[in-house]
Design a protein around this motif. Sequence first.
Motif, PDB file in Angstrom:
ATOM      1  N   ALA A  43       4.847   7.054  -6.315  1.00  0.00           N
ATOM      2  CA  ALA A  43       3.531   7.266  -6.124  1.00  0.00           C
ATOM      3  C   ALA A  43       2.846   8.685  -5.935  1.00  0.00           C
ATOM      4  O   ALA A  43       2.081   9.127  -6.553  1.00  0.00           O
ATOM      5  N   GLN A  44       3.918   9.617  -5.194  1.00  0.00           N
ATOM      6  CA  GLN A  44       3.219  10.811  -4.854  1.00  0.00           C
ATOM      7  C   GLN A  44       3.517  11.571  -6.234  1.00  0.00           C
ATOM      8  O   GLN A  44       2.750  12.549  -6.566  1.00  0.00           O
ATOM      9  N   ALA A  45       4.413  11.341  -7.015  1.00  0.00           N
ATOM     10  CA  ALA A  45       4.902  12.060  -8.304  1.00  0.00           C
ATOM     11  C   ALA A  45       4.177  11.613  -9.296  1.00  0.00           C
ATOM     12  O   ALA A  45       3.388  12.783 -10.253  1.00  0.00           O
ATOM     13  N   LEU A  46       3.574  10.724  -9.699  1.00  0.00           N
ATOM     14  CA  LEU A  46       3.080  10.068 -10.857  1.00  0.00           C
ATOM     15  C   LEU A  46       1.640   9.528 -10.559  1.00  0.00           C
ATOM     16  O   LEU A  46       0.825   9.498 -11.597  1.00  0.00           O
ATOM     17  N   MET A  47       1.098   9.243  -9.474  1.00  0.00           N
ATOM     18  CA  MET A  47      -0.213   8.762  -9.296  1.00  0.00           C
ATOM     19  C   MET A  47      -1.181   9.307  -8.511  1.00  0.00           C
ATOM     20  O   MET A  47      -0.620  10.496  -7.518  1.00  0.00           O
TER      21      MET A  47
ATOM     22  N   LEU B 258      -4.397   8.819 -11.885  1.00  0.00           N
ATOM     23  CA  LEU B 258      -3.062   9.289 -12.376  1.00  0.00           C
ATOM     24  C   LEU B 258      -2.812  10.741 -12.674  1.00  0.00           C
ATOM     25  O   LEU B 258      -3.632  11.550 -12.699  1.00  0.00           O
ATOM     26  N   LYS B 259      -1.580  11.393 -12.394  1.00  0.00           N
ATOM     27  CA  LYS B 259      -0.989  12.604 -12.827  1.00  0.00           C
ATOM     28  C   LYS B 259      -0.587  12.774 -14.338  1.00  0.00           C
ATOM     29  O   LYS B 259       0.495  12.460 -14.186  1.00  0.00           O
ATOM     30  N   ALA B 260      -1.439  12.909 -15.195  1.00  0.00           N
ATOM     31  CA  ALA B 260      -1.236  12.660 -16.594  1.00  0.00           C
ATOM     32  C   ALA B 260       0.009  13.709 -16.956  1.00  0.00           C
ATOM     33  O   ALA B 260       1.014  13.252 -17.586  1.00  0.00           O
TER      34      ALA B 260
ATOM     35  N   HIS C 142       0.977  -1.181  -0.025  1.00  0.00           N
ATOM     36  CA  HIS C 142       0.006   0.059   0.065  1.00  0.00           C
ATOM     37  C   HIS C 142       0.922   1.298  -0.054  1.00  0.00           C
ATOM     38  O   HIS C 142       0.518   2.501  -0.707  1.00  0.00           O
ATOM     39  N   ARG C 143       1.970   1.337   0.596  1.00  0.00           N
ATOM     40  CA  ARG C 143       2.763   2.432   0.721  1.00  0.00           C
ATOM     41  C   ARG C 143       3.552   2.606  -0.579  1.00  0.00           C
ATOM     42  O   ARG C 143       3.639   3.866  -1.207  1.00  0.00           O
ATOM     43  N   ARG C 144       3.719   1.783  -1.426  1.00  0.00           N
ATOM     44  CA  ARG C 144       4.112   1.789  -2.732  1.00  0.00           C
ATOM     45  C   ARG C 144       3.115   2.548  -3.573  1.00  0.00           C
ATOM     46  O   ARG C 144       3.820   3.223  -4.703  1.00  0.00           O
ATOM     47  N   HIS C 145       1.694   2.463  -3.374  1.00  0.00           N
ATOM     48  CA  HIS C 145       0.796   3.044  -4.279  1.00  0.00           C
ATOM     49  C   HIS C 145       0.375   4.206  -3.848  1.00  0.00           C
ATOM     50  O   HIS C 145      -0.306   4.998  -4.420  1.00  0.00           O
TER      51      HIS C 145
END
Length: 289
Positions: A117-121, A212-214, A108-111
């Motif tokens: 995760a913080q930058a791209l998701m 997602l952070k497109a 869960h931390r990886r996601h």
Amino acid sequence: MENSIKWILVALVILASAWGVGAGRDAQQAADRESVMDLDGKLLRASYSPLHFKPAIDTATDAQCLACHKEVLEDKPRVASPAGVRAADSIAWYQRTSTYSGEQDSFHRRHLTTPMAQALMDLRCNTCHQGHDPREEAQGASATSAPQADRGFTLRKQVNPETTCLKCHGQFPAKEIMGLPGPWSEVKDTFQNDCLACHGAFRTNRHQVSYLKADAIEAAAKAGTANKTGGDVCYGCHGGRAWYRTAYPYARNSWPGMPEVTPEWARLRPRHSEMRFLTSSAAPTAGAH
């Protein structure tokens, strides 16, 4: 003879006392467990909280979920396995591309909380978890359980991996769809490890989903072209961390210059992403393929 009987009786008394102490300890432990599990009925009431069901689950915040499930972010992997293999001396399957940095971390931390995760998701608890019946996580198991046709989850799993995990962890269809001469890991140097060499010219309406952070994904892929790591940004999800043999049938959200004819391999693909994930820039339009 009398001494023997006396010592036998003493031994029996000691055994009975020990058994009584053990039984009392077991009973107390059972009572403690029951008390912890029940908490005056709080656990039962929490299990049937409206947050675990539609429609409340759709608007549940991470704070509401983590109020009870905070251990999913507090748990960490073992420093070493029971056999003595240190995590720092091994490579996990998700560490095999350059987009992941740092030590091994929990699922869960990886996601949710790692730098990537913080930058791209922009994942949320209810991106994957859409509630479940606390009574039975098998469809059709009772009159009140989810019907067999419900694909919200798979047998005794709280999500359906085919519609959640597979989005980012399917196989890369190198030959079947992309027409590449081999797997990306083998041919990426031929393409300067740059997916945008081809995909920069078309399908420019990518990643337009709420989880997602497109813009950040596109920027990361472009930034990696200079040192030939741009492909890792894309491949990290699109095959690099695959644990499925099949590729995910991504929706064909419309993009500028989209051909009118749908290729055979995409004939059965959906015309747009799931409605609950769509952003305004990816809203379905008439005639999209």
